[in-house]
Design a protein around this motif. Structure first.
Motif, PDB file in Angstrom:
ATOM      1  N   LYS A 181       0.833  -1.200   0.000  1.00 16.00           N
ATOM      2  CA  LYS A 181       0.000   0.000   0.000  1.00 16.00           C
ATOM      3  C   LYS A 181       0.865   1.246   0.000  1.00 16.00           C
ATOM      4  CE  LYS A 181      -4.449  -1.178   0.439  1.00 16.00           C
ATOM      5  NZ  LYS A 181      -5.550  -0.572  -0.294  1.00 16.00           N
ATOM      6  N   GLY A 182       0.362   2.308  -0.594  1.00 14.80           N
ATOM      7  CA  GLY A 182       1.055   3.587  -0.543  1.00 14.80           C
ATOM      8  C   GLY A 182       0.532   4.414   0.614  1.00 14.80           C
ATOM      9  N   LEU A 183       0.158   5.647   0.316  1.00 10.46           N
ATOM     10  CA  LEU A 183      -0.410   6.517   1.341  1.00 10.46           C
ATOM     11  C   LEU A 183      -1.756   5.982   1.798  1.00 10.46           C
ATOM     12  CD1 LEU A 183       0.348   9.953  -0.361  1.00 10.46           C
ATOM     13  CD2 LEU A 183       1.465   9.065   1.680  1.00 10.46           C
ATOM     14  N   THR A 184      -2.042   6.096   3.076  1.00 12.32           N
ATOM     15  CA  THR A 184      -3.358   5.708   3.582  1.00 12.32           C
ATOM     16  C   THR A 184      -4.384   6.757   3.179  1.00 12.32           C
ATOM     17  OG1 THR A 184      -3.137   6.900   5.679  1.00 12.32           O
ATOM     18  CG2 THR A 184      -2.235   4.659   5.582  1.00 12.32           C
ATOM     19  N   GLU A 185      -5.661   6.395   3.290  1.00 14.75           N
ATOM     20  CA  GLU A 185      -6.716   7.346   2.949  1.00 14.75           C
ATOM     21  C   GLU A 185      -6.647   8.597   3.830  1.00 14.75           C
ATOM     22  OE1 GLU A 185      -7.276   4.097   3.272  1.00 14.75           O
ATOM     23  OE2 GLU A 185      -8.752   3.367   1.817  1.00 14.75           O
ATOM     24  N   LEU A 186      -6.389   8.398   5.118  1.00 16.50           N
ATOM     25  CA  LEU A 186      -6.316   9.546   6.029  1.00 16.50           C
ATOM     26  C   LEU A 186      -5.152  10.461   5.659  1.00 16.50           C
ATOM     27  CD1 LEU A 186      -7.097   7.856   9.462  1.00 16.50           C
ATOM     28  CD2 LEU A 186      -8.556   9.424   8.187  1.00 16.50           C
ATOM     29  N   MET A 238      -6.145  12.436   2.511  1.00 14.77           N
ATOM     30  CA  MET A 238      -7.103  13.503   2.809  1.00 14.77           C
ATOM     31  C   MET A 238      -6.400  14.712   3.425  1.00 14.77           C
ATOM     32  SD  MET A 238     -10.068  10.916   4.160  1.00 14.77           S
ATOM     33  CE  MET A 238     -11.154  12.115   4.924  1.00 14.77           C
ATOM     34  N   GLY A 239      -5.400  14.465   4.266  1.00 15.64           N
ATOM     35  CA  GLY A 239      -4.626  15.565   4.831  1.00 15.64           C
ATOM     36  C   GLY A 239      -3.870  16.331   3.764  1.00 15.64           C
ATOM     37  N   ILE A 240      -3.270  15.607   2.804  1.00 19.13           N
ATOM     38  CA  ILE A 240      -2.580  16.270   1.692  1.00 19.13           C
ATOM     39  C   ILE A 240      -3.562  17.111   0.888  1.00 19.13           C
ATOM     40  CG2 ILE A 240      -1.368  15.847  -0.489  1.00 19.13           C
ATOM     41  CD1 ILE A 240      -0.114  13.384   0.838  1.00 19.13           C
ATOM     42  N   GLY A 241      -4.783  16.603   0.712  1.00 20.94           N
ATOM     43  CA  GLY A 241      -5.805  17.366   0.003  1.00 20.94           C
ATOM     44  C   GLY A 241      -6.092  18.699   0.665  1.00 20.94           C
ATOM     45  N   GLU A 287      -8.656  17.440  -5.012  1.00 25.56           N
ATOM     46  CA  GLU A 287      -9.789  16.512  -5.122  1.00 25.56           C
ATOM     47  C   GLU A 287      -9.317  15.063  -5.157  1.00 25.56           C
ATOM     48  OE1 GLU A 287     -12.957  17.437  -8.053  1.00 25.56           O
ATOM     49  OE2 GLU A 287     -11.765  19.238  -8.402  1.00 25.56           O
ATOM     50  N   VAL A 288      -8.248  14.809  -5.917  1.00 25.15           N
ATOM     51  CA  VAL A 288      -7.741  13.443  -6.033  1.00 25.15           C
ATOM     52  C   VAL A 288      -7.357  12.904  -4.667  1.00 25.15           C
ATOM     53  CG1 VAL A 288      -5.874  12.019  -6.963  1.00 25.15           C
ATOM     54  CG2 VAL A 288      -6.976  13.741  -8.404  1.00 25.15           C
ATOM     55  N   PHE A 289      -6.719  13.732  -3.863  1.00 32.39           N
ATOM     56  CA  PHE A 289      -6.302  13.279  -2.535  1.00 32.39           C
ATOM     57  C   PHE A 289      -7.471  13.293  -1.548  1.00 32.39           C
ATOM     58  CE2 PHE A 289      -2.270  14.618  -4.420  1.00 32.39           C
ATOM     59  CZ  PHE A 289      -1.472  13.535  -4.110  1.00 32.39           C
ATOM     60  N   MET A 290      -8.306  14.318  -1.587  1.00 35.72           N
ATOM     61  CA  MET A 290      -9.381  14.433  -0.601  1.00 35.72           C
ATOM     62  C   MET A 290     -10.590  13.564  -0.954  1.00 35.72           C
ATOM     63  SD  MET A 290     -10.911  15.411   2.100  1.00 35.72           S
ATOM     64  CE  MET A 290      -9.964  16.702   2.878  1.00 35.72           C
ATOM     65  N   TYR A 291     -11.182  13.764  -2.129  1.00 33.41           N
ATOM     66  CA  TYR A 291     -12.449  13.107  -2.419  1.00 33.41           C
ATOM     67  C   TYR A 291     -12.292  11.630  -2.773  1.00 33.41           C
ATOM     68  CZ  TYR A 291     -15.140  17.411  -2.087  1.00 33.41           C
ATOM     69  OH  TYR A 291     -15.762  18.543  -1.618  1.00 33.41           O
ATOM     70  N   VAL A 292     -11.235  11.269  -3.525  1.00 35.92           N
ATOM     71  CA  VAL A 292     -11.017   9.842  -3.781  1.00 35.92           C
ATOM     72  C   VAL A 292     -10.673   9.133  -2.469  1.00 35.92           C
ATOM     73  CG1 VAL A 292      -9.631   8.130  -4.997  1.00 35.92           C
ATOM     74  CG2 VAL A 292     -10.320  10.231  -6.171  1.00 35.92           C
ATOM     75  N   GLY A 293      -9.808   9.753  -1.657  1.00 36.29           N
ATOM     76  CA  GLY A 293      -9.493   9.184  -0.352  1.00 36.29           C
ATOM     77  C   GLY A 293     -10.717   9.069   0.530  1.00 36.29           C
ATOM     78  N   GLN A 294     -11.578  10.077   0.452  1.00 39.44           N
ATOM     79  CA  GLN A 294     -12.813  10.074   1.235  1.00 39.44           C
ATOM     80  C   GLN A 294     -13.727   8.922   0.819  1.00 39.44           C
ATOM     81  OE1 GLN A 294     -14.453  14.054   1.123  1.00 39.44           O
ATOM     82  NE2 GLN A 294     -15.853  13.599   2.767  1.00 39.44           N
ATOM     83  N   LEU A 295     -13.906   8.732  -0.488  1.00 43.68           N
ATOM     84  CA  LEU A 295     -14.758   7.651  -0.983  1.00 43.68           C
ATOM     85  C   LEU A 295     -14.255   6.303  -0.491  1.00 43.68           C
ATOM     86  CD1 LEU A 295     -15.423   8.746  -4.681  1.00 43.68           C
ATOM     87  CD2 LEU A 295     -17.139   8.511  -2.883  1.00 43.68           C
ATOM     88  N   GLU A 296     -12.948   6.072  -0.617  1.00 45.11           N
ATOM     89  CA  GLU A 296     -12.364   4.814  -0.165  1.00 45.11           C
ATOM     90  C   GLU A 296     -12.501   4.652   1.348  1.00 45.11           C
ATOM     91  OE1 GLU A 296      -8.451   3.859  -1.549  1.00 45.11           O
ATOM     92  OE2 GLU A 296      -8.759   4.942  -3.428  1.00 45.11           O
ATOM     93  N   PHE A 297     -12.226   5.732   2.071  1.00 45.57           N
ATOM     94  CA  PHE A 297     -12.213   5.662   3.532  1.00 45.57           C
ATOM     95  C   PHE A 297     -13.593   5.357   4.094  1.00 45.57           C
ATOM     96  CE2 PHE A 297     -12.652   7.847   7.660  1.00 45.57           C
ATOM     97  CZ  PHE A 297     -11.695   7.152   8.387  1.00 45.57           C
ATOM     98  N   PHE A 298     -14.603   6.112   3.677  1.00 43.07           N
ATOM     99  CA  PHE A 298     -15.936   5.909   4.242  1.00 43.07           C
ATOM    100  C   PHE A 298     -16.543   4.596   3.771  1.00 43.07           C
ATOM    101  CE2 PHE A 298     -15.832  10.627   4.816  1.00 43.07           C
ATOM    102  CZ  PHE A 298     -15.976  10.613   6.190  1.00 43.07           C
TER     103      PHE A 298
END
Length: 608
Positions: free
Chosen positions: A426-431, A434-437, A488-499
């Motif tokens: 795995k690379g960066l975690t979703e959390l 989202m912080g990078i976003g 958006e790529v970091f925040m919203y894609v990460g958000q979709l995966e995370f939730f």
């Protein structure tokens, strides 16, 4: 994100069924006939591709209305800039509020397929109604609605039909959107190693399809609408929505389904009620004696959530007291007094998600500026190249291009690089993403504020949107749109995966709805901020920060204010992310297993 901490052993005897050489999925999905889904005959990238195309067409239709709605309100309905921006924020916010309604129906009663189909039908009706009302009642005199020819006044009936139509669009799109993302993820069995990887990839491609779908709206449809050809733009959106619905129904027999799990509100309230009734109970030190429903007796086929030690007060709902036993010392199953520990853990999951969710709202305030104040800022800049005029709303194409570029960079370069540094697949975690976003969102607002400072420097103070009101080219907006796309790529894609990953099996649509609801509340907060800023900054001889004539205002200060608020939100988010504890489920491979276990499990999947 390797955030799941699953049990090391997977009970394949309970989850694997074979009949006539066919292999069933292991996650409990069923086919159209409510039979266990066969892996080779359902789901996978065949169903996933249909859903991605459907998402692209629906997005084209939605943004064909949304991307230029602020200009429609100012030019056709004659609203001022602040009122138009507020109305767009409220409408967009309402779209995402309806996502909770759609998620509730999906998780509780209808299932995701039926919910998507019904709300897409409402979406088509709303777009057809909008096209008819615009063409027949609002574009008067004929040819009005462009920058030069304002439309006349409209009756209350005309306005009522318009608002009825756009809020039908809001209902249809809002109820559909959280379910289509989760329904797409349902097509991949995360209990299978290969399909689990495909599921992670699906979220990135889903967000890419969403953005590519809006590219046509922001360019071709945006150009027609900016020229005042609103009827064609709205009819094209209606046609796209109808084509999307037909395509979605075409894949009916191929889809995998999860059965609805019943009313989540009642399950939530049952835990609170049962825990409250036992508030004085002295709990045992360990959680081993807490009540868990027998698999054979349970009507809920979702995977069990393992017990965690947070929110210990709620564990009382699963404590078997003397009142929970009858005369024969068997358990009396009153759901308002005694709940299985898995049900208690569902409530804990939602409570843990809420702080993370709240921290995403300020980001959505930044994101919504792209559809309102960025467009108004662009309209006040030099928009011509030779004799060609660039529609201000089409600048969001650079946001879409940025999304496409950063999805590629993230999946092909950044994630593998971070994975090698972490010695993990795995690379960066979703959390972390989202912080990078949030960090990139701060850069976007700073960039927008700097551009506005220079725009004001070269602006004609007496000219609002007339040709040459500013000699600064609209292409100076490219960096702020590119920053928004990257975030958006970091925040919203990460958000979709995370939730989606952290929501219990029976609340997956609710998890996706949380993403949309953060956008909804972001729009409402944006509207509130604009109103407060205008009220505070408007004085006798000062028109405020966001007046009708932006050349006399200070939009730059508003952008810098958002940069400051997002920076504060980032620090709160970091604290919440460190506090967060991940969900623990039975029956999923743990990426932290040793290499031998991984190889054994992967070989098992290959045989399956």
């Amino acid at each position: 994100m390797a955030c799941f901490n699953m049990s090391k052993e997977v009970d394949h005897e309970l989850k694997k069924e074979e009949e006539g050489g066919e292999v069933f999925t292991l996650d409990g999905t069923v086919d159209w006939h409510d039979r266990p889904a066969i892996r080779t005959k359902s789901g996978g990238w065949v169903a996933g591709t249909i859903i991605l195309l459907n998402q692209g067409l629906v997005t084209l239709a939605f943004f064909g209305v949304g991307v230029n709605l602020v200009l429609f309100l100012t030019r056709v309905l004659q609203q001022d800039n602040a009122s138009a921006a507020n109305n767009v924020s409220k409408w967009t916010g309402t779209v995402y509020i309806f996502s909770l309604f759609g998620a509730f129906l999906s998780d509780s009663y209808w299932g995701r397929f039926k919910t998507c189909a019904i709300f897409q039908g409402i979406f088509v009706v709303g777009l057809v109604s909008l096209s008819l009302s615009t063409n027949l009642f609002l574009l008067r005199p004929k040819g009005c609605g462009n920058e030069e020819t304002p439309c006349g006044k409209h009756s209350s009936i005309d306005m009522a039909l318009f608002y009825l139509a756009i809020y039908l669009v809001a209902l249809g799109y809002g109820g559909y959107q959280p379910n289509i993302c989760t329904f797409g993820a349902d097509q991949y069995d995360e209990e299978d190693h290969r399909e689990g990887q495909s599921k992670v990839a699906f979220f990135s491609y889903f967000y890419l399809a969403l953005n590519l779908g809006s590219l046509f709206s922001n360019t071709i449809l945006g150009y027609f609408e900016d020229e005042g050809i609103w009827a064609i733009g709205f009819w094209a959106s209606a046609a796209s929505a109808f084509a999307a619905l037909m395509l979605f129904l075409l894949g009916t027999l191929r889809y995998r389904h999860f059965r609805p799990s019943g009313n989540p509100l009642s399950r939530f309230c049952q835990v609170i009620s049962a825990a409250s009734k036992k508030w004085s109970v002295k709990m045992p030190p360990s959680g081993e004696d807490l009540y868990e429903e027998n698999v054979k007796d349970s009507s809920n086929c979702n995977r069990k959530i393992l017990h965690t030690h947070g929110f210990k007060f709620l564990d009382r709902a699963a404590y078997v007291s003397s009142r929970d036993l009858d005369t024969q010392q068997t358990i009396n199953k009153n759901p308002w007094r005694l709940c299985p520990i898995s049900q208690v853990e569902e409530v804990k999951c939602i409570l843990r998600l809420l702080p993370i969710w709240l921290c995403t709202i300020i980001y959505s305030v930044v994101f919504t500026q792209m559809a309102s104040l960025f467009v108004e800022q662009g309209a006040a800049m030099k928009t011509t190249i030779s004799n060609f005029r660039i529609p201000p709303a089409s600048m969001s194409s650079f946001d879409i291009l940025s999304v496409a570029v950063f999805i590629f960079l993230n999946r092909r370069i950044l994630d593998p690089l971070v994975g090698r540094l972490k010695s993990s697949s795995k690379g960066l975690t979703e959390l972390q993403r989202m912080g990078i976003g949030l960090v990139i969102a701060v850069l976007a607002m700073v960039s927008a504020g700097i551009v506005e400072c220079y725009r004001l420097k070269y602006a004609d103070k007496e000219c609002a949107h007339c040709e040459g009101s500013s000699s600064l080219s609209i292409f100076w907006q490219v960096p702020q749109y590119a920053f928004i796309g990257a975030s958006e790529v970091f925040m919203y894609v990460g958000q979709l995966e995370f939730f989606n990953a952290q929501a219990p099996d029976g609340l997956k649509s609710f998890g996706s709805a949380l993403c949309m609801t953060s956008i909804s509340l972001g729009n409402y907060v944006s509207s509130l901020l604009v109103s407060m800023v205008m009220k505070i900054s408007t004085e006798d001889h000062m028109p405020g920060w966001i007046p009708g004539n932006l050349n006399k205002g200070h939009l730059d200060r508003f952008f810098f204010l958002l940069a400051g608020l997002t920076s504060l939100d980032l620090f709160v988010y970091i604290a919440c992310a460190k506090w967060y504890k991940c969900i623990k489920l039975e029956g999923k491979y743990d990426e932290n297993d040793n290499n031998d276990n991984k190889e054994d499990k992967e070989s098992e999947n290959i045989k399956l």
